[in-house]
Scaffold this active site. Structure first.
Site, PDB file in Angstrom:
ATOM      1  N   LYS A  41      -5.897   3.076   9.999  1.00 41.31           N
ATOM      2  CA  LYS A  41      -5.758   4.409  10.527  1.00 41.31           C
ATOM      3  C   LYS A  41      -6.318   5.435   9.545  1.00 41.31           C
ATOM      4  O   LYS A  41      -6.649   6.567   9.924  1.00 41.31           O
ATOM      5  CB  LYS A  41      -4.269   4.729  10.743  1.00 41.31           C
ATOM      6  CG  LYS A  41      -3.579   3.775  11.684  1.00 41.31           C
ATOM      7  CD  LYS A  41      -2.054   4.017  11.654  1.00 41.31           C
ATOM      8  CE  LYS A  41      -1.363   2.967  12.494  1.00 41.31           C
ATOM      9  NZ  LYS A  41       0.051   2.839  12.141  1.00 41.31           N
ATOM     10  N   GLY A  42      -6.400   5.039   8.286  1.00 44.07           N
ATOM     11  CA  GLY A  42      -6.712   5.971   7.202  1.00 44.07           C
ATOM     12  C   GLY A  42      -8.016   6.725   7.354  1.00 44.07           C
ATOM     13  O   GLY A  42      -8.130   7.879   6.963  1.00 44.07           O
ATOM     14  N   GLU A  97     -14.593   4.994   5.481  1.00 43.83           N
ATOM     15  CA  GLU A  97     -13.307   4.559   4.922  1.00 43.83           C
ATOM     16  C   GLU A  97     -12.595   5.730   4.263  1.00 43.83           C
ATOM     17  O   GLU A  97     -13.234   6.690   3.827  1.00 43.83           O
ATOM     18  CB  GLU A  97     -13.557   3.483   3.852  1.00 43.83           C
ATOM     19  CG  GLU A  97     -13.219   2.073   4.287  1.00 43.83           C
ATOM     20  CD  GLU A  97     -11.721   1.801   4.378  1.00 43.83           C
ATOM     21  OE1 GLU A  97     -10.905   2.757   4.409  1.00 43.83           O
ATOM     22  OE2 GLU A  97     -11.346   0.624   4.424  1.00 43.83           O
ATOM     23  N   ASP A  98     -11.279   5.611   4.155  1.00 44.47           N
ATOM     24  CA  ASP A  98     -10.514   6.629   3.446  1.00 44.47           C
ATOM     25  C   ASP A  98     -10.654   6.476   1.927  1.00 44.47           C
ATOM     26  O   ASP A  98     -10.882   7.442   1.218  1.00 44.47           O
ATOM     27  CB  ASP A  98      -9.034   6.593   3.869  1.00 44.47           C
ATOM     28  CG  ASP A  98      -8.407   5.200   3.807  1.00 44.47           C
ATOM     29  OD1 ASP A  98      -9.116   4.223   3.458  1.00 44.47           O
ATOM     30  OD2 ASP A  98      -7.211   5.081   4.099  1.00 44.47           O
ATOM     31  N   ASP A 101     -10.407   1.019  -3.238  1.00 44.20           N
ATOM     32  CA  ASP A 101      -9.453   0.778  -4.319  1.00 44.20           C
ATOM     33  C   ASP A 101      -9.916  -0.476  -5.072  1.00 44.20           C
ATOM     34  O   ASP A 101     -10.870  -0.409  -5.832  1.00 44.20           O
ATOM     35  CB  ASP A 101      -8.073   0.641  -3.656  1.00 44.20           C
ATOM     36  CG  ASP A 101      -6.925   0.563  -4.629  1.00 44.20           C
ATOM     37  OD1 ASP A 101      -7.000   1.215  -5.678  1.00 44.20           O
ATOM     38  OD2 ASP A 101      -5.950  -0.140  -4.348  1.00 44.20           O
ATOM     39  N   PHE A 150      -1.664   7.308  -6.953  1.00 44.20           N
ATOM     40  CA  PHE A 150      -1.438   7.055  -5.536  1.00 44.20           C
ATOM     41  C   PHE A 150      -1.522   8.365  -4.764  1.00 44.20           C
ATOM     42  O   PHE A 150      -0.735   9.280  -5.005  1.00 44.20           O
ATOM     43  CB  PHE A 150      -0.095   6.362  -5.304  1.00 44.20           C
ATOM     44  CG  PHE A 150      -0.004   5.791  -3.921  1.00 44.20           C
ATOM     45  CD1 PHE A 150      -0.536   4.545  -3.637  1.00 44.20           C
ATOM     46  CD2 PHE A 150       0.568   6.525  -2.896  1.00 44.20           C
ATOM     47  CE1 PHE A 150      -0.496   4.024  -2.347  1.00 44.20           C
ATOM     48  CE2 PHE A 150       0.621   6.015  -1.598  1.00 44.20           C
ATOM     49  CZ  PHE A 150       0.086   4.765  -1.331  1.00 44.20           C
ATOM     50  N   ASP A 157      -1.663   7.414   3.741  1.00 42.97           N
ATOM     51  CA  ASP A 157      -0.210   7.456   3.924  1.00 42.97           C
ATOM     52  C   ASP A 157       0.553   6.900   2.730  1.00 42.97           C
ATOM     53  O   ASP A 157       0.020   6.137   1.913  1.00 42.97           O
ATOM     54  CB  ASP A 157       0.186   6.634   5.149  1.00 42.97           C
ATOM     55  CG  ASP A 157       0.073   5.137   4.898  1.00 42.97           C
ATOM     56  OD1 ASP A 157      -1.038   4.685   4.556  1.00 42.97           O
ATOM     57  OD2 ASP A 157       1.094   4.434   5.000  1.00 42.97           O
TER      58      ASP A 157
HETATM   59  P1  IMP Z   1      -8.378  -2.651  -1.327  1.00 40.20           P
HETATM   60  O1  IMP Z   1      -9.659  -1.900  -1.687  1.00 40.20           O
HETATM   61  O2  IMP Z   1      -8.617  -3.976  -0.666  1.00 40.20           O
HETATM   62  O3  IMP Z   1      -7.489  -2.774  -2.533  1.00 40.20           O
HETATM   63  O4  IMP Z   1      -7.542  -1.846  -0.252  1.00 40.20           O
HETATM   64  C1  IMP Z   1      -7.780  -0.511  -0.026  1.00 40.20           C
HETATM   65  C2  IMP Z   1      -6.734   0.003   0.947  1.00 40.20           C
HETATM   66  O5  IMP Z   1      -5.489   0.227   0.253  1.00 40.20           O
HETATM   67  C3  IMP Z   1      -7.127   1.373   1.475  1.00 40.20           C
HETATM   68  O6  IMP Z   1      -7.904   1.273   2.662  1.00 40.20           O
HETATM   69  C4  IMP Z   1      -5.794   2.051   1.695  1.00 40.20           C
HETATM   70  O7  IMP Z   1      -5.300   1.739   2.974  1.00 40.20           O
HETATM   71  C5  IMP Z   1      -4.903   1.460   0.629  1.00 40.20           C
HETATM   72  N1  IMP Z   1      -4.815   2.356  -0.558  1.00 40.20           N
HETATM   73  C6  IMP Z   1      -5.368   2.175  -1.765  1.00 40.20           C
HETATM   74  N2  IMP Z   1      -5.080   3.178  -2.603  1.00 40.20           N
HETATM   75  C7  IMP Z   1      -4.322   4.058  -1.897  1.00 40.20           C
HETATM   76  C8  IMP Z   1      -3.726   5.339  -2.216  1.00 40.20           C
HETATM   77  O8  IMP Z   1      -3.830   5.902  -3.318  1.00 40.20           O
HETATM   78  N3  IMP Z   1      -3.022   5.931  -1.218  1.00 40.20           N
HETATM   79  C9  IMP Z   1      -2.874   5.383   0.024  1.00 40.20           C
HETATM   80  N4  IMP Z   1      -3.430   4.188   0.364  1.00 40.20           N
HETATM   81  C10 IMP Z   1      -4.144   3.533  -0.585  1.00 40.20           C
HETATM   82 MG    MG Z   2      -8.022   1.971   4.669  1.00 44.25          MG
END
Ligand code: IMP
Ligand code: MG
Length: 174
Positions: A41-42, A97-98, A101, A150, A157
């Site tokens: 949803k982000g 993408e939002d 990470d 965060f 969210d």
């Molecule tokens: P990754 O890159 O596989 O670790 O996952 C990334 C996902 O983790 C993002 O799409 C977000 O949904 C969530 N995420 C990572 N950092 C944050 C944050 O600071 N706030 C909220 N959601 C986050």
């Molecule tokens: Mg996301």
């Protein structure tokens, strides 16, 4: 425990930057149609604002994924919860993408989308936390690089809350 949100990026800063990135995308895709893929949803708030700033023809699609693994660490193996409505064959795809990470979810997702034979695939993210990267991901458009905090708002969210904030903030506990 009481919590409050400290502003990291104001609504004006975010809007101005999305306008810039939209202009850049419009230039780069001149003469083409760009197919935006929103990762729910982000990515939804960002995609709507970005799409309004793109001047080349745009089409939109949505997908929702969940990654296997513990609550705190994504394994990088992605399960499609809601798949795209349209095929990607021969389209110029831009994934929206939002936040990037660790990069685990996204690198898996991008490989999966490439198997559907689009003409091109690029990635646009609202936020990037480079310090957290575990898996290399090529990000083509980044609105903001942020420190390892965060963050919430603009689609992001904390336990499903704060997505509707029109700015980006850091959750703090008193
Ligand atoms: P990754 O890159 O596989 O670790 O996952 C990334 C996902 O983790 C993002 O799409 C977000 O949904 C969530 N995420 C990572 N950092 C944050 C944050 O600071 N706030 C909220 N959601 C986050
Ligand atoms: Mg996301």
């Amino acid at each position: 425990m009481a919590e409050h949100v400290r502003v990291l990026l104001t609504e004006e800063e975010v809007d101005r930057r999305i306008q810039e990135i939209g202009g850049q995308i419009s230039k780069d895709y001149e003469g083409k149609q760009v197919h935006l893929i929103c990762v729910l949803k982000g990515g939804s708030f960002f995609m709507c604002e970005l799409a309004k700033r793109i001047t080349v023809p745009v089409s939109l699609d949505f997908m929702s994924v969940s990654s296997y693994g513990s609550a705190t660490k994504s394994s990088g193996v992605v399960r499609i919860v809601k798949d795209l409505d349209e095929p990607l064959k021969d389209k110029d795809v831009l994934v929206v993408e939002d936040i990037v990470d660790s990069g685990r979810t996204l690198s898996y997702l991008l490989e999966m989308l490439k198997d559907r034979e689009p003409k091109s695939v690029k990635l646009c993210t609202l936020l990037d936390k480079p310090e957290r990267r575990v898996v290399d991901v090529d990000v083509d458009y980044t609105c903001f690089q942020i420190p390892d905090e965060f963050v919430v708002g603009y689609g992001l969210d904390y336990d499903q809350r704060y997505r509707n904030l029109p700015y980006i903030g850091i959750v703090e506990f008193d």
